[in-house]
Design a protein around this motif. Sequence first.
Motif, mmCIF file in Angstrom:
data_model
loop_
_atom_site.group_PDB
_atom_site.id
_atom_site.type_symbol
_atom_site.label_atom_id
_atom_site.label_comp_id
_atom_site.label_asym_id
_atom_site.label_seq_id
_atom_site.Cartn_x
_atom_site.Cartn_y
_atom_site.Cartn_z
ATOM 1 N N SER A 182 -8.889 -14.253 -1.805
ATOM 2 C CA SER A 182 -8.244 -13.724 -2.167
ATOM 3 C C SER A 182 -7.221 -12.085 -2.341
ATOM 4 N N SER A 183 -8.653 -11.507 -2.805
ATOM 5 C CA SER A 183 -7.976 -10.370 -3.435
ATOM 6 C C SER A 183 -8.467 -8.786 -2.550
ATOM 7 N N LEU A 184 -9.405 -9.176 -1.927
ATOM 8 C CA LEU A 184 -10.419 -7.902 -0.428
ATOM 9 C C LEU A 184 -9.397 -8.294 -0.455
ATOM 10 N N GLY A 185 -8.215 -8.878 0.776
ATOM 11 C CA GLY A 185 -7.699 -7.504 1.531
ATOM 12 C C GLY A 185 -6.720 -6.374 0.595
ATOM 13 N N ALA A 207 2.655 -12.665 -3.949
ATOM 14 C CA ALA A 207 1.586 -13.672 -3.209
ATOM 15 C C ALA A 207 2.236 -15.309 -2.845
ATOM 16 N N GLY A 208 3.172 -15.555 -3.452
ATOM 17 C CA GLY A 208 3.468 -17.025 -3.307
ATOM 18 C C GLY A 208 3.285 -18.396 -4.296
ATOM 19 N N LEU A 209 2.744 -17.444 -5.613
ATOM 20 C CA LEU A 209 1.976 -18.549 -6.581
ATOM 21 C C LEU A 209 2.821 -19.565 -7.466
ATOM 22 N N PRO A 210 3.137 -20.222 -7.422
ATOM 23 C CA PRO A 210 4.468 -20.995 -8.390
ATOM 24 C C PRO A 210 4.411 -20.129 -9.895
ATOM 25 N N GLU A 211 5.187 -20.569 -10.643
ATOM 26 C CA GLU A 211 5.971 -19.915 -11.782
ATOM 27 C C GLU A 211 4.553 -20.701 -12.960
ATOM 28 N N PRO A 212 3.951 -22.007 -12.671
ATOM 29 C CA PRO A 212 2.958 -23.257 -13.343
ATOM 30 C C PRO A 212 2.109 -21.935 -12.881
ATOM 31 N N GLU A 259 2.717 -7.965 -16.939
ATOM 32 C CA GLU A 259 4.204 -8.133 -16.589
ATOM 33 C C GLU A 259 4.021 -7.727 -14.829
ATOM 34 N N GLN A 260 3.201 -6.749 -14.711
ATOM 35 C CA GLN A 260 2.398 -6.248 -12.930
ATOM 36 C C GLN A 260 1.915 -7.051 -12.808
ATOM 37 N N LEU A 261 1.440 -7.763 -13.499
ATOM 38 C CA LEU A 261 -0.027 -9.184 -12.844
ATOM 39 C C LEU A 261 1.019 -10.550 -12.443
ATOM 40 N N ALA A 262 1.305 -10.770 -13.118
ATOM 41 C CA ALA A 262 2.608 -12.267 -12.903
ATOM 42 C C ALA A 262 2.875 -11.653 -11.440
#
Length: 283
Positions: A150-153, A233-238, A224-227
Amino acid sequence: MKIGISGASGHLGQKVLSFLAAHGAGHSVIGISRTPATLADPAEGREGDYDHPESLVRAYQGLDRLLIIPSADLRPGVRGRQLKAAIDAARQAGVEHVVLVSAAGTKEAEEPSIGAPYWDGEQHLIRTAPRWTILRMNYYAESMADEIKSSLGAGVLAGLGPERVAYVSRDDVAAAAAGILAGEGHAGAIYNATGAAVVTGEERAAIVSELTGAPVGFAVLTQEQLAGGLAQAGLPEPVVSVVLDIKRNFVAGAFDIVTNDVERLAGRPATPLRDVLAAVLKA
């Protein structure tokens, strides 16, 4: 001897069933799942749901040994409750020896820490089971491979620090678990299923660069940057919270441990992270 696998329809459970079938030795293997019809032969399928303990008591009847694989439910408090219920059901059903899949670096922790259910499960098992074995696994190489894909791009892998982790393949964990279940002399043991070597974040990026032929770096971010990046990227908070907890454990050294337990239990060397990444990235 009757051996049960609780959580048998998951990826790990299915692989354990396959390895036990290869062991042979006249053991009867029972797969326990909410969806037993999905289990392949030669396992006998029984219905058992971690959220309905009475079904587990029925499913565990007549078993000599039982492997408990935690569910994938990451909601705070749920997995810990499920593990305790499964352990209690095994005791009520008269199971002589319970093997629990746990996590490397398990220590006293409170919810909502991702390690809390493993700590609670281990402690409850030790206090209540007649005979027990704990198999602590390092971080799945396959899970890291999915993160990398998911990070290759972006051309960069991100973490909160050096991330020293002895990634272990799912196959190796399954083979080690099968070795415990089909073998002797494992009561009261705590094993650590790890890869053959610790890999840092920068080393991981170098492996990916080599495999893909494209430059890939490793960046240390703040929480904070990673979150923020994960949310973007569309990941939900949980899910973001779980990822941050895992990354904090990486930096804290929870997975910075190497043993030869996979080779001892499975009878083969542990699979290098590079081999898993090569297979996943090629696919």
